[in-house]
Motif scaffolding. Structure first.
Motif, mmCIF file in Angstrom:
data_model
loop_
_atom_site.group_PDB
_atom_site.id
_atom_site.type_symbol
_atom_site.label_atom_id
_atom_site.label_comp_id
_atom_site.label_asym_id
_atom_site.label_seq_id
_atom_site.Cartn_x
_atom_site.Cartn_y
_atom_site.Cartn_z
ATOM 1 N N ALA A 49 136.285 -70.711 -51.921
ATOM 2 C CA ALA A 49 134.987 -70.183 -51.514
ATOM 3 C C ALA A 49 134.949 -69.749 -50.052
ATOM 4 N N GLY A 50 136.042 -69.965 -49.318
ATOM 5 C CA GLY A 50 135.997 -69.710 -47.883
ATOM 6 C C GLY A 50 135.040 -70.657 -47.186
ATOM 7 N N GLN A 95 123.595 -64.405 -29.217
ATOM 8 C CA GLN A 95 124.041 -64.587 -30.591
ATOM 9 C C GLN A 95 124.501 -63.248 -31.166
ATOM 10 N N LYS A 96 125.645 -63.278 -31.859
ATOM 11 C CA LYS A 96 126.204 -62.095 -32.498
ATOM 12 C C LYS A 96 126.230 -62.310 -34.009
ATOM 13 N N ASP A 97 125.788 -61.308 -34.739
ATOM 14 C CA ASP A 97 125.768 -61.386 -36.203
ATOM 15 C C ASP A 97 127.113 -60.921 -36.733
ATOM 16 N N ARG A 98 127.876 -61.836 -37.327
ATOM 17 C CA ARG A 98 129.189 -61.516 -37.894
ATOM 18 C C ARG A 98 129.136 -61.367 -39.413
ATOM 19 N N ASN A 99 127.935 -61.101 -39.944
ATOM 20 C CA ASN A 99 127.697 -60.914 -41.382
ATOM 21 C C ASN A 99 127.803 -62.206 -42.186
ATOM 22 N N TYR A 100 128.850 -62.983 -41.971
ATOM 23 C CA TYR A 100 129.109 -64.188 -42.775
ATOM 24 C C TYR A 100 128.718 -65.462 -42.029
ATOM 25 N N PHE A 101 128.437 -65.312 -40.752
ATOM 26 C CA PHE A 101 127.935 -66.390 -39.894
ATOM 27 C C PHE A 101 127.387 -65.723 -38.647
ATOM 28 N N GLU A 122 129.808 -60.172 -51.689
ATOM 29 C CA GLU A 122 130.767 -60.119 -52.801
ATOM 30 C C GLU A 122 130.510 -61.299 -53.718
ATOM 31 N N ALA A 123 130.696 -61.097 -55.001
ATOM 32 C CA ALA A 123 130.622 -62.217 -55.932
ATOM 33 C C ALA A 123 131.758 -63.187 -55.638
ATOM 34 N N GLY A 170 137.438 -61.009 -51.220
ATOM 35 C CA GLY A 170 138.657 -60.492 -50.631
ATOM 36 C C GLY A 170 139.283 -59.307 -51.326
ATOM 37 N N GLN A 171 138.614 -58.744 -52.307
ATOM 38 C CA GLN A 171 139.228 -57.658 -53.082
ATOM 39 C C GLN A 171 138.918 -56.270 -52.539
ATOM 40 N N ALA A 172 137.854 -56.135 -51.759
ATOM 41 C CA ALA A 172 137.449 -54.817 -51.265
ATOM 42 C C ALA A 172 137.158 -54.890 -49.768
ATOM 43 N N LEU A 173 137.314 -53.756 -49.090
ATOM 44 C CA LEU A 173 136.958 -53.670 -47.683
ATOM 45 C C LEU A 173 135.445 -53.754 -47.538
ATOM 46 N N LYS A 174 134.977 -54.730 -46.768
ATOM 47 C CA LYS A 174 133.553 -54.899 -46.518
ATOM 48 C C LYS A 174 133.259 -54.569 -45.059
ATOM 49 N N LEU A 175 132.236 -53.733 -44.851
ATOM 50 C CA LEU A 175 131.864 -53.307 -43.510
ATOM 51 C C LEU A 175 130.421 -53.684 -43.227
ATOM 52 N N PRO A 176 130.106 -53.995 -41.966
ATOM 53 C CA PRO A 176 128.700 -54.224 -41.606
ATOM 54 C C PRO A 176 127.926 -52.907 -41.712
#
Length: 313
Positions: free
Chosen positions: A52-53, A248-254, A280-281, A286-292
């Motif tokens: 799950a990371g 504070q910086k938004d890194r999408n996942y934290f 991502e489900a 980790g299967q596709a390139l994700k961009l902000p």
């Protein structure tokens, strides 16, 4: 309830495809996110971890194809250490021999069995045998059988001029308590936290300064449950230690703030929320390139700049 300890470790690597091959195939970690360095969008930012990371399992890299080797020095993270089941050290020793991974003789530290090794860029890593870790879930969809798989971080070790000032930040702000000393190394540990709950400090006054580059750690991130806890930690840094943080910086996942601790290592405080499944489900991590969002309009150009990753395990 807040959980303290290491959130993630971010390092610098050489070629991206070599980095992916080593961490997903040789070490059997899951590639949980493919994104880019938000400040340098032509560079990958790759996240490896458990299924799950989860915070406490995440090792990330900025891979530059032609990065010069770094040099370990005072004011830097010396070693990043993973947890494995107690009976897995023999498996990993044979695996490293088979895969041509450079490793040191098995050692004992603080009563624990340790297998230290290097990645292809020379980054210092180690595995620690942890009793009971076999009962924890391990990522089993890679090349390493689940019974031997890595179970997140054990610790990081810091090479510093002196231990006390950094220790004060660890204990007052980041949720650690000072523990045992072995030789010159002092251990700081989060009470009741097994995964990512240890920082070892080795004071080496007068040692060479570090040179950033491939094989070196860029920063260590520590956990905050949410924005409110992160803000409270930043306030303690200002008021008790006269240390200013970034905004504070938004890194999408934290969401993150950064500061230099007294020994000059770059520290980050990262929120546990929202996590890697926000875009991502869980089964597709980790299967596709994700961009902000602010880079999505440049996707075609970015995809053209990024080197191939090969085929992750």
């Amino acid at each position: 309830m807040s959980q303290h300890g290491i959130h993630h470790v971010t390092a610098i690597a050489g070629p991206a495809s070599r980095n992916v091959g080593f961490y997903t195939r040789t070490l059997g970690l899951r590639l949980v996110k493919r994104t880019v360095n938000f400040d340098d969008p032509g560079t990958w930012h790759l996240y490896y971890g458990d299924e799950a990371g989860a915070p406490g399992t995440i090792l990330t890299f900025f891979p530059w194809e032609h990065a010069a080797p770094g040099r370990l020095g005072v004011g830097e993270t010396q070693e990043t250490v993973f947890r494995v089941p107690e009976g897995a050290i023999g498996y990993w020793t044979h695996r490293f021999l088979e895969k041509g991974v450079a490793f040191d003789p098995i050692d004992k530290r603080f009563g624990e069995t340790v297998l230290a090794f290097r990645d292809p860029d020379g980054m210092r890593l180690a595995l620690v045998a942890v009793p009971g870790a076999e009962a924890e879930p391990g990522w089993s969809a890679g090349e390493v059988p689940a019974e031997h798989a890595i179970r997140g971080f054990h610790s990081v070790s810091l090479l510093l001029e002196e231990a006390a000032p950094t220790g004060a930040v660890l204990t007052d702000v980041l949720g650690f308590a000072q523990g045992a000393t072995e030789g010159s190394v002092t251990r700081f540990q989060v009470p009741g936290t097994a995964m990512g709950g240890i920082v070892d400090i080795r004071p080496v006054g007068g040692f060479l300064k570090p040179r950033p580059g491939a094989g070196t750690v860029h920063h260590v991130a520590f956990r905050a449950a949410d924005d409110a806890e992160e803000a409270a930690m930043a306030q303690k840094l200002r008021e008790n230690h006269r240390i200013a943080t970034t905004e504070q910086k938004d890194r999408n996942y934290f969401r993150s703030i950064y500061f230099r601790e007294p020994g000059h290592v770059l520290f980050e405080i990262a929120t546990d929320q929202p996590g890697f499944a926000v875009d991502e489900a869980p089964a597709a991590l980790g299967q596709a390139l994700k961009l902000p969002d602010f880079l999505e309009g440049h996707r075609s150009r970015i995809e053209g700049l990024l080197p191939s990753l090969g085929e992750p395990a």
